[in-house]
Design a protein around this motif. Structure first.
Motif, PDB file in Angstrom:
ATOM      1  N   TYR A 228       0.866  -1.181   0.000  1.00 45.63           N
ATOM      2  CA  TYR A 228       0.000   0.000   0.000  1.00 45.63           C
ATOM      3  C   TYR A 228       0.904   1.232   0.000  1.00 45.63           C
ATOM      4  CZ  TYR A 228      -3.795  -3.180   1.194  1.00 45.63           C
ATOM      5  OH  TYR A 228      -4.713  -4.193   1.180  1.00 45.63           O
ATOM      6  N   PRO A 229       1.531   1.537  -1.139  1.00 42.15           N
ATOM      7  CA  PRO A 229       2.535   2.610  -1.178  1.00 42.15           C
ATOM      8  C   PRO A 229       1.979   3.976  -0.804  1.00 42.15           C
ATOM      9  CG  PRO A 229       1.940   1.894  -3.397  1.00 42.15           C
ATOM     10  CD  PRO A 229       1.345   0.906  -2.454  1.00 42.15           C
ATOM     11  N   GLN A 230       0.666   4.186  -0.988  1.00 45.28           N
ATOM     12  CA  GLN A 230       0.080   5.473  -0.620  1.00 45.28           C
ATOM     13  C   GLN A 230       0.118   5.713   0.883  1.00 45.28           C
ATOM     14  OE1 GLN A 230      -1.506   2.820  -1.673  1.00 45.28           O
ATOM     15  NE2 GLN A 230      -3.472   2.527  -0.629  1.00 45.28           N
ATOM     16  N   CYS A 231       0.318   4.634   1.677  1.00 45.49           N
ATOM     17  CA  CYS A 231       0.374   4.757   3.136  1.00 45.49           C
ATOM     18  C   CYS A 231       1.801   4.865   3.652  1.00 45.49           C
ATOM     19  CB  CYS A 231      -0.325   3.567   3.796  1.00 45.49           C
ATOM     20  SG  CYS A 231      -2.075   3.450   3.407  1.00 45.49           S
ATOM     21  N   TYR A 232       2.773   4.738   2.759  1.00 39.20           N
ATOM     22  CA  TYR A 232       4.166   4.810   3.197  1.00 39.20           C
ATOM     23  C   TYR A 232       4.571   6.282   3.273  1.00 39.20           C
ATOM     24  CZ  TYR A 232       9.010   3.618   3.892  1.00 39.20           C
ATOM     25  OH  TYR A 232      10.267   3.496   4.437  1.00 39.20           O
ATOM     26  N   LYS A 233       4.463   6.859   4.463  1.00 45.24           N
ATOM     27  CA  LYS A 233       4.726   8.277   4.672  1.00 45.24           C
ATOM     28  C   LYS A 233       5.032   8.507   6.150  1.00 45.24           C
ATOM     29  CE  LYS A 233      -0.224   9.172   5.295  1.00 45.24           C
ATOM     30  NZ  LYS A 233      -1.406   9.909   4.792  1.00 45.24           N
ATOM     31  N   PRO A 234       5.628   9.650   6.491  1.00 44.49           N
ATOM     32  CA  PRO A 234       5.881   9.956   7.914  1.00 44.49           C
ATOM     33  C   PRO A 234       4.576  10.006   8.699  1.00 44.49           C
ATOM     34  CG  PRO A 234       7.116  11.426   6.491  1.00 44.49           C
ATOM     35  CD  PRO A 234       6.171  10.676   5.597  1.00 44.49           C
ATOM     36  N   MET A 235       4.632   9.555   9.971  1.00 45.40           N
ATOM     37  CA  MET A 235       3.454   9.514  10.831  1.00 45.40           C
ATOM     38  C   MET A 235       3.699  10.367  12.074  1.00 45.40           C
ATOM     39  SD  MET A 235       1.435   7.438   9.191  1.00 45.40           S
ATOM     40  CE  MET A 235       0.223   7.093  10.457  1.00 45.40           C
ATOM     41  N   SER A 236       2.630  10.829  12.682  1.00 43.89           N
ATOM     42  CA  SER A 236       2.726  11.546  13.949  1.00 43.89           C
ATOM     43  C   SER A 236       1.681  10.981  14.902  1.00 43.89           C
ATOM     44  CB  SER A 236       2.503  13.055  13.752  1.00 43.89           C
ATOM     45  OG  SER A 236       1.201  13.307  13.245  1.00 43.89           O
ATOM     46  N   GLY A 237       1.907  11.173  16.186  1.00 42.75           N
ATOM     47  CA  GLY A 237       0.965  10.652  17.174  1.00 42.75           C
ATOM     48  C   GLY A 237       1.350  11.106  18.561  1.00 42.75           C
ATOM     49  N   TRP A 238       0.687  10.533  19.564  1.00 43.72           N
ATOM     50  CA  TRP A 238       0.896  10.893  20.959  1.00 43.72           C
ATOM     51  C   TRP A 238       1.406   9.698  21.746  1.00 43.72           C
ATOM     52  CZ3 TRP A 238       0.297  15.936  22.278  1.00 43.72           C
ATOM     53  CH2 TRP A 238      -0.457  16.750  21.415  1.00 43.72           C
ATOM     54  N   VAL A 239       2.314   9.976  22.665  1.00 42.32           N
ATOM     55  CA  VAL A 239       2.789   8.958  23.610  1.00 42.32           C
ATOM     56  C   VAL A 239       2.577   9.514  25.014  1.00 42.32           C
ATOM     57  CG1 VAL A 239       4.741   7.605  24.415  1.00 42.32           C
ATOM     58  CG2 VAL A 239       4.496   8.085  21.987  1.00 42.32           C
ATOM     59  N   SER A 240       1.978   8.696  25.884  1.00 42.86           N
ATOM     60  CA  SER A 240       1.611   9.167  27.215  1.00 42.86           C
ATOM     61  C   SER A 240       1.904   8.091  28.247  1.00 42.86           C
ATOM     62  CB  SER A 240       0.109   9.504  27.233  1.00 42.86           C
ATOM     63  OG  SER A 240      -0.383   9.604  28.554  1.00 42.86           O
ATOM     64  N   PRO A 241       2.132   8.480  29.519  1.00 46.89           N
ATOM     65  CA  PRO A 241       2.265   7.476  30.581  1.00 46.89           C
ATOM     66  C   PRO A 241       1.043   6.571  30.685  1.00 46.89           C
ATOM     67  CG  PRO A 241       2.984   9.614  31.367  1.00 46.89           C
ATOM     68  CD  PRO A 241       2.378   9.845  30.015  1.00 46.89           C
TER      69      PRO A 241
END
Length: 372
Positions: free
Chosen positions: A237-250
């Motif tokens: 799924y090459p259209q999904c191969y891209k930089p990602m962002s998100g949240w990390v929490s305790p």
């Protein structure tokens, strides 16, 4: 299971590996693709269940005495219900797709990580999930090394002779061959469980685990490939191969899974991926150990942690496994640090960063006393 060295025999025609790892007092075998033989051998001959019981019982007794067994890809019912004593199970690492890599050698690596983490939701309830070997010179070696560091199981590689990335391996394995092993098995965080981190174009896979005095969360971009049921194979799924962002929490860490860390839920925390409880020693001083910054699982280096206060003097006592620069959060500058019985130099900044060098002392734990 922490093998100190490993002998790996690789058959490129069958994409199967047969590995032998030598531990402190045991040998560990990886016999990929061998367990389901009973399903074929007994298909037209009655007695499959009894034969399997007898074989697995004998195998378990032998392993208990002599070996440890890693059983990659052994997902058959016989194995899951009869052969899980003394045995860990995992999904195969594929260094490349034998029928061609549409997006290069990296395209299937996220699929492996997804399989391992989601399989652990069920399998971890009754066996030790294993994340299989990887190659330290692979294009995605760091991607795999990060997950192995917090998998809670053995770490082993299938490098070709002379093709080793020792700088990477030193972030996983200590000089005596042991590892900074997590206390639990790794699981996807709650916000990932019912999402699709492979090709929804938005979800980052986050997996959590516990150390003795800290929690750890790994965030991985696995987007770009996944199972395609219509053709019964993985599809790019090459259209999904891209930089990602998100949240990390305790709150991503399931602290209640171990009694000693249950108290950390809802407490004041410090860290991005390693979450350590901040302890208030007195009205001025707050402290939280992070771990060895040269190791992937930095918090796994903290083996013992005690706080003391007497006559206006506040102290922190730590036992450390491994060597390298120890990082901690300290809102006040320490008066002194005693390392293995001798006063030691340290670095401190007014933003609370405390660092000092921990030497290798032959595998023994280093003793640290920090006074304020």
């Amino acid at each position: 299971m922490c093998p100190t060295t490993a002998l790996v025999l690789f058959d490129p025609d069958r994409c199967r590996s047969y590995q032998v790892g030598l531990g402190d007092d045991q040998m560990y075998l990886d016999l990929t693709g061998s367990i389901p033989t009973f399903e074929y051998a007994c298909e037209d001959h009655r007695g499959r269940v009894q034969l399997a019981k007898a074989n697995y019982n004998g195998l378990s007794q032998s392993l208990k005495k002599n070996f440890g067994l890693i059983a990659s890809m052994e997902q058959c019912n016989d194995f899951l219900f009869l052969a899980t004593k003394q045995i860990s199970i995992g999904d195969d690492f594929w260094f490349e797709d034998p029928i061609g890599d549409p997006m290069g050698k990296y395209w299937l690596q996220g699929v492996h990580m997804i399989h391992c983490s989601y399989n652990s939701i069920w399998q971890g309830q009754f066996l030790q999930p294993d994340w299989d070997m990887f190659q330290s010179d692979h294009l995605c070696a760091e991607f795999h090394a990060g997950s192995r560091a917090i998998c809670g199981g053995p770490v082993y590689v299938s490098d070709k002779v002379g093709h080793h990335n020792f700088d990477l391996l030193r972030k996983l394995v200590l000089p005596d061959g042991t590892i900074l092993r997590c206390q639990h098995y790794p699981l996807p965080t709650r916000d990932c469980v019912f999402e699709n981190p492979l090709f929804d174009g938005k979800t980052t896979l986050k997996i959590w685990n516990l150390n003795k005095f800290a929690g750890v969360v790994g965030a991985f971009n696995c987007q770009g490939a996944g199972w395609y049921p219509e053709e019964h194979k993985c599809k790019a799924y090459p259209q999904c191969y891209k930089p990602m962002s998100g949240w990390v929490s305790p709150d991503d860490v399931e602290w209640e899974q171990k009694a000693p860390t249950a108290e950390f839920r809802g407490a004041e925390q410090f860290g991005i991926f390693t979450f350590s409880l901040i302890h208030k020693l007195n009205e001025r001083t707050k402290f939280a150990p992070i771990g060895l910054e040269n190791m992937f699982n930095s918090g796994g280096a903290i083996e013992s942690l005690k706080y003391e206060s007497n006559g206006g003097v506040a102290c922190v006592r730590i036992k450390i496994k491994g060597a390298g620069k120890l990082l901690a959060y300290s809102i006040e500058k320490p008066k002194e640090i005693i390392l293995n019985g001798k006063e030691d130099k340290f670095e401190w900044t007014d933003i609370g960063s405390l660092k000092f060098e921990v030497p290798w002392i032959g595998g023994e734990l280093s003793d640290v006393l920090i006074t304020y």
